[in-house]
Design a protein around this motif. Structure first.
Motif, short mmCIF file in Angstrom:
data_model
loop_
_atom_site.label_atom_id
_atom_site.label_comp_id
_atom_site.label_asym_id
_atom_site.label_seq_id
_atom_site.Cartn_x
_atom_site.Cartn_y
_atom_site.Cartn_z
N LEU A 63 0.95 -1.34 -0.06
CA LEU A 63 0.09 -0.20 -0.12
C LEU A 63 0.83 1.31 -0.10
O LEU A 63 0.51 2.25 -0.63
CB LEU A 63 -0.92 -0.08 1.19
N ARG A 64 1.88 1.20 0.89
CA ARG A 64 3.03 2.28 0.78
C ARG A 64 3.33 2.71 -0.68
O ARG A 64 3.55 3.86 -1.06
CB ARG A 64 4.06 2.22 1.91
N HIS A 65 4.00 1.58 -1.42
CA HIS A 65 4.37 1.62 -2.67
C HIS A 65 3.13 2.04 -3.65
O HIS A 65 3.55 2.66 -4.75
CB HIS A 65 5.43 0.58 -3.10
N LEU A 66 2.23 1.70 -3.61
CA LEU A 66 1.05 2.12 -4.35
C LEU A 66 0.78 3.64 -4.28
O LEU A 66 0.54 4.55 -5.14
CB LEU A 66 -0.40 1.58 -3.90
N ALA A 67 0.99 4.18 -3.03
CA ALA A 67 0.78 5.53 -2.69
C ALA A 67 1.96 6.39 -3.25
O ALA A 67 1.96 7.41 -3.86
CB ALA A 67 0.80 5.83 -0.98
N ILE A 68 3.22 6.06 -3.43
CA ILE A 68 4.36 6.46 -3.87
C ILE A 68 4.04 6.68 -5.54
O ILE A 68 4.67 7.41 -5.90
CB ILE A 68 5.62 5.48 -3.62
N THR A 69 3.63 5.39 -6.15
CA THR A 69 3.20 5.48 -7.66
C THR A 69 2.19 6.51 -7.79
O THR A 69 2.37 7.40 -8.87
CB THR A 69 3.08 4.18 -8.03
N ASP A 70 1.31 6.54 -6.90
CA ASP A 70 0.04 7.58 -7.28
C ASP A 70 0.71 8.88 -7.21
O ASP A 70 0.59 9.88 -7.97
CB ASP A 70 -1.02 7.39 -6.15
N PHE A 71 1.27 9.23 -6.12
CA PHE A 71 2.06 10.56 -5.88
C PHE A 71 3.17 10.91 -6.97
O PHE A 71 3.08 12.04 -7.52
CB PHE A 71 2.78 10.70 -4.60
N GLY A 72 3.89 9.69 -7.55
CA GLY A 72 4.77 9.89 -8.65
C GLY A 72 4.28 10.65 -9.84
O GLY A 72 4.53 11.62 -10.30
N TYR A 73 3.25 9.88 -10.40
CA TYR A 73 2.71 10.18 -11.75
C TYR A 73 1.61 11.39 -11.76
O TYR A 73 1.27 12.17 -12.57
CB TYR A 73 2.26 9.00 -12.37
N SER A 74 0.92 11.52 -10.63
CA SER A 74 0.12 12.76 -10.22
C SER A 74 1.01 13.92 -10.44
O SER A 74 0.68 15.13 -10.91
CB SER A 74 -0.68 12.69 -9.08
#
Length: 346
Positions: A63-74
């Protein structure tokens, strides 16, 4: 083609989401709110799953890495899009366009396989609960996360280098609000057949393989749930998968709608709306879905806020504010009242 027509471009012009001036200010306010919620919630998710001892499990690791990817591409798309609402000319430099494309592909591609890893984690948790800690070891979790990052970095660099080493025509208007691959391909003067074929093959492989992994995991989970005799056990299993399944449906549903819709004269506008949804709205929704449906996340957030309040109450800033409050709202009115009484009796 004449070499004179192969202009060396220094910048591109982005058409943006809309060309209607009366919508610029409302859309800027709306997307600013969406982006700020996305940043705060995703960074909060990363910090919370890192510092809270009760969230040190494989599920929250993914879940932490899902949040990192969401933050990254947004973040690759959002700030530039917001700036374009308030400037007269929506330009982006040649090199920043390449960087934006590379970062966007890196994180959006990583999200495919992190969602697949999360579905595998849920499969192991429900179908092999006794062996869960053995199968989902720390080493396994890192392999399931590091492999998508490395693979997506390779894909990102391949696409970006291939596109930006080809020749662009003098026309530099990108029919989008960010540097996406398909609008950039339409500006190429060189033979783009090879890069188009590479993009088609890689995109199809990534979408089909990651989605297939999710579907197989959930079919096995469904079969395991149907074999359960306890209604409480079935409800617990469904609740465990509910948040992830919601995120998967929204994410893949948007992409499938975008790429499988019939092409028409309005397809570019439809693509923009779909792109807004998966580049800004989905990164905002994902942490909210997990937070609102997860008791552990709620308790961890309450503990974190409680600790933050305790730290603040012990700080010198708190004491300064407290003294200022007493002086302004308690002592000063009393003193003023006594001065007024003395003047009356004087």
């Amino acid at each position: 083609m004449d070499k004179h027509n192969l202009t060396v471009l220094n910048e591109f012009i982005l058409t943006g989401i809309t060309d209607r001036p009366e919508l610029q200010a409302p859309l800027f306010g709306l997307f600013l709110i969406i982006y700020m919620i996305s940043v705060v919630s995703n960074l909060g998710m990363v910090i919370l799953t890192k510092i809270d001892s009760s969230l040190q499990t494989p599920m929250y690791f993914f879940l932490r890495h899902l949040a990192i990817t969401d933050f990254g591409y947004s973040t690759a798309v959002g700030p530039k899009m917001l700036v374009n609402f308030v400037v007269n000319e929506n330009t982006i430099s040649y090199y920043f366009c390449a960087i934006q494309l590379a970062i966007f592909i890196l994180f959006i591609n990583s999200e495919f396989f992190i969602l697949s890893a999360m579905s595998y984690d849920r499969y192991v948790a429900i179908c092999n609960p006794l062996l869960y800690t053995v199968i989902m070891s720390q080493k396994t979790c890192w392999v399931l996360v590091a492999t998508p990052y490395l693979y997506s970095t390779f894909v990102s660099l391949l696409f970006t280098i291939k596109i930006f080493t080809l020749s662009f025509c003098g026309y530099n208007v990108i029919s989008h609000f960010y540097c996406d691959g398909l609008p950039l391909l339409s500006l190429l003067c060189s033979n783009a057949h090879e890069i188009k074929l590479i993009i088609l093959i890689v995109a199809a492989f990534d979408l089909i393989s990651s989605l297939l992994m999710v579907l197989v995991s959930y079919l096995l989970i469904l079969a395991a749930i149907l074999r359960m005799n306890s209604a409480e056990g079935r409800n617990k299993a469904f609740s465990t998968c509910g948040s992830h399944l919601t995120v998967v449906v929204v994410f893949y549903g948007t992409l499938i709608f975008m790429y499988l819709q019939p092409k028409s004269s309005d397809s570019f506008d439809t693509d923009k709306l779909a792109s807004v949804f998966y580049t800004l709205v989905i990164p905002m929704l994902n942490p909210l879905i997990y937070s609102l449906r997860n008791k552990d996340m709620k308790y961890a957030l309450h503990r974190a806020l409680g600790q933050l309040c305790n730290i603040f109450s012990q700080s010198s800033l708190y004491h300064m504010i407290h003294i200022h409050y007493i002086m302004c709202f308690k002592l000063f009115p009393v003193c003023l009242q006594r001065v007024e009484q003395a003047q009356k009796h004087g």
